[in-house]
Design a protein around this motif. Sequence first.
Motif, mmCIF file in Angstrom:
data_model
loop_
_atom_site.group_PDB
_atom_site.id
_atom_site.type_symbol
_atom_site.label_atom_id
_atom_site.label_comp_id
_atom_site.label_asym_id
_atom_site.label_seq_id
_atom_site.Cartn_x
_atom_site.Cartn_y
_atom_site.Cartn_z
ATOM 1 N N ILE A 173 0.839 -1.208 0.000
ATOM 2 C CA ILE A 173 0.000 0.000 0.000
ATOM 3 C C ILE A 173 0.870 1.253 0.000
ATOM 4 N N ALA A 174 1.919 1.270 0.808
ATOM 5 C CA ALA A 174 2.824 2.416 0.844
ATOM 6 C C ALA A 174 3.480 2.632 -0.516
ATOM 7 N N ALA A 175 3.890 1.543 -1.154
ATOM 8 C CA ALA A 175 4.533 1.652 -2.461
ATOM 9 C C ALA A 175 3.573 2.205 -3.512
ATOM 10 N N ILE A 176 2.322 1.766 -3.482
ATOM 11 C CA ILE A 176 1.330 2.260 -4.438
ATOM 12 C C ILE A 176 1.171 3.774 -4.303
ATOM 13 N N GLN A 192 3.261 -3.116 14.688
ATOM 14 C CA GLN A 192 4.180 -3.248 13.559
ATOM 15 C C GLN A 192 4.880 -1.932 13.192
ATOM 16 N N ILE A 193 4.734 -0.923 14.043
ATOM 17 C CA ILE A 193 5.391 0.354 13.759
ATOM 18 C C ILE A 193 6.903 0.203 13.561
ATOM 19 N N PRO A 194 7.621 -0.568 14.395
ATOM 20 C CA PRO A 194 9.073 -0.666 14.171
ATOM 21 C C PRO A 194 9.443 -1.175 12.786
ATOM 22 N N TYR A 199 8.605 3.079 5.949
ATOM 23 C CA TYR A 199 7.829 2.996 4.709
ATOM 24 C C TYR A 199 6.739 4.070 4.626
ATOM 25 N N PHE A 200 6.396 4.673 5.762
ATOM 26 C CA PHE A 200 5.262 5.583 5.826
ATOM 27 C C PHE A 200 5.724 6.989 6.197
#
Length: 264
Positions: A173-176, A192-194, A199-200
């Motif tokens: 999703i981040a890549a899109i 899952q933040i670490p 990526y965000f």
Amino acid sequence: MRGRVLAGAALLTALAAAVLTGCSDGGSGTAEPRWKPRPGLAWQWQLDGRVDPSADVPVYDIDGFENSAADVARLHRAGRKVICYVNVGAWEDFRPDRDAFPRSVLGEPNGWKGERWLDIRQRDVLRPIMERRFDMCRDKGFDAVEPDLMEGYGNATGFPLSAGDQLAYNRMIAAIAHERGLSVGLKNDLPQIPQLVSYFDFAVNEECAQYDECDALSPFVEAGKAVFHVEYTQRRSGFCAQSRRLGLSSMLKKPELGVWRSPC
């Protein structure tokens, strides 16, 4: 729950606006850099209907389907940055692209009327659908995307989703978003933040104070990335001091996410 080449005085004006809105090009000098919101920016989150532009804040987070390019342009003319809310974790029977989702990806109801969890393991099926949704955000002129329901692996979706499945999907999703020049926020998914903070570009969180989880968002602030945060049931006196200490952009909202807001 839920940028051009300028010279002289015009350049100075643009730089001042960038400071106010948290915009940065990372020193690259390129035109139209991806927006990178900095900690502490005030914001408005309105998902109930067409946007009301009356809040005097630099950032608006609004529904991507229910608002037009003209609505986004109006906010831009007022100096706002605008985030496009899009659901990436659940099918919604009220969206115009509802028939694009095959039955094989539809799981259990998620508690919201007309919504069902998605099988995020089927990334080859879901990617083109999400690409079209993000195309819509880009084409309407949005600066960023808020992809919702990014923690299906922790819920009863009807599918045996793992933490690894969620990491792979969230990174996709981040890549899109980035492929389209859009900033993208990590919505909730605190455990899952670490693994995902790099990526965000920012985070959006609901009720971290309610559940004593706000410290988990510190990696975003430490990386110079905004955390847009709301509470629904807490008094401001119960969370605003901590929010200021942590550098969160916090406010009290009603769960329907209408126009009303009470910021820290």
